[in-house]
Design a protein around this motif. Structure first.
Motif, short mmCIF file in Angstrom:
data_model
loop_
_atom_site.label_atom_id
_atom_site.label_comp_id
_atom_site.label_asym_id
_atom_site.label_seq_id
_atom_site.Cartn_x
_atom_site.Cartn_y
_atom_site.Cartn_z
N GLY A 280 0.82 -1.20 0.00
CA GLY A 280 0.00 0.00 0.00
C GLY A 280 0.86 1.26 0.00
O GLY A 280 2.09 1.19 -0.19
N ASN A 281 0.26 2.42 0.22
CA ASN A 281 0.97 3.70 0.27
C ASN A 281 0.62 4.44 1.55
O ASN A 281 -0.57 4.60 1.88
N PHE A 282 1.63 4.76 2.30
CA PHE A 282 1.42 5.63 3.46
C PHE A 282 1.48 7.07 2.95
O PHE A 282 2.49 7.50 2.37
N THR A 283 0.41 7.82 3.22
CA THR A 283 0.37 9.23 2.77
C THR A 283 0.56 10.20 3.93
O THR A 283 0.77 11.40 3.69
N THR A 284 0.51 9.64 5.15
CA THR A 284 0.72 10.49 6.33
C THR A 284 1.64 9.76 7.29
O THR A 284 1.71 8.52 7.28
N VAL A 285 2.32 10.49 8.10
CA VAL A 285 3.16 9.90 9.13
C VAL A 285 2.33 9.62 10.36
O VAL A 285 1.20 10.05 10.48
N GLY A 286 2.91 8.85 11.28
CA GLY A 286 2.24 8.54 12.53
C GLY A 286 1.77 7.10 12.58
O GLY A 286 2.19 6.25 11.79
N ALA A 287 0.88 6.83 13.53
CA ALA A 287 0.41 5.46 13.77
C ALA A 287 -0.60 5.04 12.71
O ALA A 287 -1.51 5.80 12.35
N HIS A 288 -0.41 3.81 12.20
CA HIS A 288 -1.34 3.19 11.24
C HIS A 288 -1.55 1.72 11.63
O HIS A 288 -0.66 1.09 12.20
N THR A 289 -2.72 1.25 11.29
CA THR A 289 -2.99 -0.19 11.42
C THR A 289 -3.26 -0.75 10.02
O THR A 289 -4.15 -0.25 9.32
N ILE A 290 -2.50 -1.75 9.66
CA ILE A 290 -2.65 -2.34 8.32
C ILE A 290 -2.96 -3.83 8.46
O ILE A 290 -2.79 -4.43 9.53
N GLU A 291 -3.42 -4.43 7.34
CA GLU A 291 -3.73 -5.85 7.34
C GLU A 291 -2.93 -6.55 6.26
O GLU A 291 -2.82 -6.07 5.13
N LEU A 292 -2.38 -7.71 6.66
CA LEU A 292 -1.68 -8.57 5.70
C LEU A 292 -2.60 -9.75 5.37
O LEU A 292 -3.09 -10.43 6.26
N THR A 293 -2.85 -9.95 4.09
CA THR A 293 -3.78 -11.01 3.65
C THR A 293 -3.07 -12.34 3.54
O THR A 293 -1.97 -12.44 3.00
N GLY A 294 -3.76 -13.37 4.07
CA GLY A 294 -3.20 -14.71 4.01
C GLY A 294 -3.50 -15.40 2.70
O GLY A 294 -4.58 -15.25 2.14
N THR A 295 -2.55 -16.17 2.20
CA THR A 295 -2.74 -17.00 1.00
C THR A 295 -2.12 -18.37 1.23
O THR A 295 -1.22 -18.51 2.06
N GLY A 296 -2.63 -19.35 0.47
CA GLY A 296 -2.09 -20.70 0.62
C GLY A 296 -3.05 -21.60 1.38
O GLY A 296 -4.18 -21.21 1.74
N THR A 297 -2.61 -22.81 1.65
CA THR A 297 -3.44 -23.83 2.33
C THR A 297 -2.60 -24.52 3.40
O THR A 297 -1.57 -25.14 3.08
N PRO A 298 -3.00 -24.44 4.66
CA PRO A 298 -2.26 -25.12 5.73
C PRO A 298 -2.19 -26.62 5.48
O PRO A 298 -3.19 -27.24 5.08
N LEU A 299 -1.03 -27.19 5.75
CA LEU A 299 -0.82 -28.62 5.51
C LEU A 299 -1.00 -29.47 6.75
O LEU A 299 -1.31 -30.65 6.65
N ALA A 300 -0.73 -28.88 7.92
CA ALA A 300 -0.80 -29.64 9.16
C ALA A 300 -1.25 -28.72 10.27
O ALA A 300 -1.22 -27.49 10.16
N SER A 301 -1.70 -29.33 11.35
CA SER A 301 -2.14 -28.54 12.49
C SER A 301 -0.95 -28.15 13.35
O SER A 301 0.17 -28.67 13.21
N GLY A 302 -1.18 -27.18 14.26
CA GLY A 302 -0.13 -26.75 15.17
C GLY A 302 0.09 -25.25 15.09
O GLY A 302 -0.58 -24.54 14.33
N THR A 303 1.02 -24.75 15.89
CA THR A 303 1.34 -23.32 15.92
C THR A 303 2.51 -23.04 14.99
O THR A 303 3.58 -23.65 15.12
N ASN A 304 2.30 -22.14 14.03
CA ASN A 304 3.34 -21.75 13.08
C ASN A 304 3.91 -20.39 13.48
O ASN A 304 3.16 -19.42 13.67
N GLN A 305 5.24 -20.28 13.62
CA GLN A 305 5.92 -19.05 14.03
C GLN A 305 6.46 -18.33 12.79
O GLN A 305 7.47 -18.74 12.22
N PHE A 306 5.73 -17.29 12.36
CA PHE A 306 6.09 -16.58 11.14
C PHE A 306 7.09 -15.46 11.42
O PHE A 306 7.06 -14.83 12.48
N ASN A 307 7.96 -15.22 10.44
CA ASN A 307 8.86 -14.06 10.45
C ASN A 307 8.31 -13.03 9.47
O ASN A 307 7.89 -13.38 8.36
#
Length: 797
Positions: A280-307
């Motif tokens: 996206g484009n930030f047009t102003t400085v300061g605090a923003h809340t953004i969303e990252l959209t998930g894609t793909g299909t989980p293969l197994a259950s459990g907790t995944n630690q993303f970087n």
């Protein structure tokens, strides 16, 4: 143009097939030809009208020669016939030769797809034009120059793609072979930028759907945006299930503090088959809340630690961002289970034995649903994928052989994921009763006599071997007015006795066969058992005089002694009969004879020496034989005419009787007859003796009489005859049953007996005679005939 192409192709196909067929067939073909295989053997043989050759199959095609472009081009020009067809494996198209155009044309287009290559030198000469900036859409200046070598003229499609949101492409036609410089136009927006010194995006070049061994790079300037990610506040949204593709609810909510505006890009690594990204484009400085959209299909259950990494100037990033993929979870309502197939004791399950379960999927994933093993059987789904939330039908297939006859309760378990186990009841059908009867073990109990009702002691017992317990029924058919039945329940397997109870009232005496059948499921072998019923008391009338007739003979003389001996004729004798009562008629004729028959309910008449029946007596005796169905044993030698009259009256014949007796021996024929094969001795092939060799002989006897014995030396003269259907026997000697225990003469009294009246053979003139045994056999036959035929209540007229 394409129409002409197809015409040329089919023309070539027909020519090739006809040529091939001609090689295989050496004779001239005058009709059109149709070739077909076994899949269409039932179709007509005649090819369709208008076709010189028709090929027909339901599962096969016509295969043309397959050549590479080089092999195709190696065909010398002189052999390139107009319409010559090949399949080009280099371009994946049918090619055919056009003489008019002097070129190979293609069904994929005209001309065919070009054959293009990029050499190593040419790869180094690829030029990227324009400036590429992160987050900025490509413009007309963003192009790619690619030098190529064309070894076959034709159409082309060339593309160069990246993994960063943009690509280049161009298409057209090479008119000739040679070297060309292609300009590919760029489309898209780079999502990622690079720092100075980095190579940038690697390009993947594809020439007519064939990857090229050339991978140049495009440098994308990194945006000048700067921000700081608040890693501790990153939140995952939505539900994550195994095997279910992420949708717009699956997001990471990220808080950032923008210090320098511009295009931003944040993404995670790929873990367990899925990842998150956003731009996206930030047009102003300061605090923003953004969303990252998930894609793909989980293969197994459990907790995944993303970087998480970004294009911020300060390279703001985060690590170990947790996202939980739910383990498989579902519930089962056993009350709604559908049980398929039939289930019976000791029967192996097959593919029809299944359980259909309605599963409510709460979280997707793979699981195995099984039952425990009970009475030798179990059910399992195998590994199944619950890949849709909500209700899903799962089939469990049964295996094993049912070892019991009772209903089975199976526990349903699921590993992993079943919330709570439940139970299912499988109804089991017991095997139908099965047992084998031992026919050799059958015994008959109690006594059996005509007109005596069955009582508790009248039973049959037999042994059976039980394979499957259950209710049994063993019965006989109804014969002679009675039958036997045994019912009950086998509670155990193995050998055990069964008693059948008799019922009914016997109609007659004699031996009767009973067929024993059972309700055993295997059918088994039916058994047969014979029961002898004691014949009722027989009333015998002696007609004649002296020792020649049973009514006047003494207790020691053969005519009476033989039929009075209880070992011969008695309740437990050889012929089982209640009693033999003997009455005397002497020489009485007419009304007296009738009264003696009717008043004493006579069954058997033995007519012998010195009784010459007059016309009235003949009528009485005829009525006795034909209507009362009694037995007349007729032995007479005093008057040929009287003998003739009585025989003819009863038989309806016209016999001739003569008294020319000159022999003591009368050969007994070797024919099948109950008298000759009687219970006392088989006298076939032996002889009967004449008393003082003055027997009468019968000739011209009718066909309804059977010849049993003849005069010795003259087979045409009958000494003993028996009616085929009536109770009548004629013997041509009135003294044939005369004899005593002490008389050993070889010329008189040929019927020899013991002192108790048992019949014996006797040494006689010309050999041994068997009169006593023949007389006993005749009386045994008479008893059976009377029991089965005589009307006791009938009075002769």
């Amino acid at each position: 143009m394409k129409t002409q192409i197809f015409r040329n192709i089919f023309h070539t196909l027909l020519v090739l097939v006809i040529l091939t067929f001609s090689v295989q067939r050496s004779f001239a073909q005058t009709n059109m030809t149709k070739i077909k295989d076994g899949t269409v053997s039932g179709t007509p043989n005649t090819p369709v009208l208008g076709a010189v050759l028709e090929l027909e199959s339901n599962n096969k095609g016509f295969l043309t020669p397959r050549l590479t472009a080089s092999q195709r081009d190696a065909i010398i020009p002189a052999n390139r016939v107009d319409g010559l067809l090949i399949y080009n494996t280099s371009t994946g198209c049918f090619n055919y030769w056009s003489t008019v155009q002097s070129v190979w044309l293609s069904l994929c287009g005209t001309p065919p797809p070009a054959v293009i290559n990029i050499s190593t030198v040419q790869c180094n000469e690829v030029v990227v034009n324009g400036i590429y900036k992160q987050g900025e859409f490509l413009n007309t200046n963003n192009t790619l120059n690619i030098p190529v070598s064309v070894t076959q003229a034709g159409t082309y499609e060339v593309s160069a793609s990246t993994n960063n949101g943009y690509y280049f492409s161009v298409s057209g036609t090479f008119p000739t072979t040679g070297s060309y410089m292609l300009t590919l136009n760029g489309v898209g927006t780079p999502n990622k930028g690079y720092n100075t010194g980095e190579s940038g995006d690697e390009l993947s070049i594809v020439l007519n759907n064939r990857p090229a061994n050339c991978k140049p790079f495009v440098f994308v300037e990194k945006a000048s945006v700067d921000f700081v990610i608040t890693c501790a506040n990153i939140q995952s949204q939505g539900n994550y299930y195994i095997g279910m593709a992420l949708n717009d609810t699956n997001k990471l909510k990220v808080a950032v503090n923008v210090t320098s505006t511009g295009f931003w890009s944040i993404n995670t690594n790929v873990l367990n088959g899925y990842s998150f990204a956003g731009t996206g484009n930030f047009t102003t400085v300061g605090a923003h809340t953004i969303e990252l959209t998930g894609t793909g299909t989980p293969l197994a259950s459990g907790t995944n630690q993303f970087n998480l990494s970004s294009n911020a100037s300060n390279a703001s990033s985060c690590s170990n961002i947790p996202v939980i993929v739910a383990p498989v979870k579902y519930s089962v309502d056993c009350s709604e289970a559908v049980i398929n197939g039939s289930y019976m004791q000791d029967v192996a399950l097959n593919t029809s034995n299944t359980i259909l379960l309605k599963v409510n999927v709460l979280a997707t994933g793979k699981t195995t649903i099984t039952t425990n093993t009970v009475s030798g059987i179990t059910f399992t789904s195998g590994v199944v994928s619950l890949d849709v939330l909500g209700e899903q039908l799962i089939t469990l297939t049964g295996t094993g052989t049912i070892t019991g006859a009772n209903d089975i309760i199976l526990g349903i378990t699921g590993t992993p994921g079943l919330e709570a186990p439940c139970n299912i009841t499988i109804p089991i059908a017991a095997q139908p009763v099965n047992y084998a009867m031992s026919c050799s073990s059958i015994t008959v109990n109690g006594s059996y006599a005509p007109e005596t009702p069955m009582i508790a002691s009248n039973t049959m017992t037999l042994n059976v071997t039980v394979t499957y317990p259950g209710a049994y029924s063993i019965t006989t058919n109804t014969v002679n007015g009675i039958s036997f039945t045994g019912t009950g329940t086998f509670s155990t397997t193995g050998a055990q006795p069964v008693t059948l109870k008799g019922s009914g009232i016997p109609l007659a005496g004699g031996a009767f066969n009973y067929t024993i059948t059972s309700n055993s499921s295997s059918g088994g072998t039916n058994c047969t058992k014979s029961i002898t019923f004691v014949y009722r008391t027989m009333n015998v009338l002696g007609v004649g005089q002296g020792l020649y007739a049973p009514g006047t003979a003494s207790n020691s003389e053969a005519a009476r002694a033989i039929i009075q001996n209880k070992n011969s004729f008695g309740p437990s004798g050889k012929v089982q009969i209640e009693d033999m009562k003997i009455f005397n008629n002497g020489l009485s004729q007419g009304a007296t004879l009738r009264n003696n028959i009717n008043n004493n309910k006579i069954d058997i008449i033995v007519l012998s020496y010195n009784f010459l029946p007059n016309a009235a007596s003949i009528e009485i005796l005829n009525d006795f034989v034909k209507n009362k169905k009694g037995v007349l044993i007729h032995s007479q030698e005093n008057s040929a005419s009287s003998v003739q009259d009585l025989i003819n009256k009863i038989s309806g014949g016209s016999v001739t009787v003569s008294g020319t007796g000159t022999t003591y021996q009368n050969p007994i024929l070797n024919v099948a007859d109950p008298i000759l094969e009687g219970p006392f001795e088989d006298v076939r092939g032996k002889a009967g003796g004449s008393d003082v060799n003055n027997s009468y002989y019968v000739t011209n006897y009718p066909s309804n009489m059977t010849l049993l014995a003849t005069q010795q030396g003259n087979a045409a003269r009958a000494w003993m005859l028996k009616h085929n259907t009536l109770g009548y026997v004629y013997v041509g000697d009135a003294g044939w049953i005369s004899g005593t225990p002490s008389n050993t003469s070889t010329t008189i009294w040929p019927a020899y007996v013991t002192t108790t009246g048992l019949p014996l053979s006797k040494s006689y003139t010309g050999g041994t005679v068997y009169n006593s045994l023949l007389y006993a056999n005749t009386m045994a036959w008479a008893v059976k005939y009377v029991q089965e035929n005589t009307i006791v209540t009938y009075n002769v007229q």
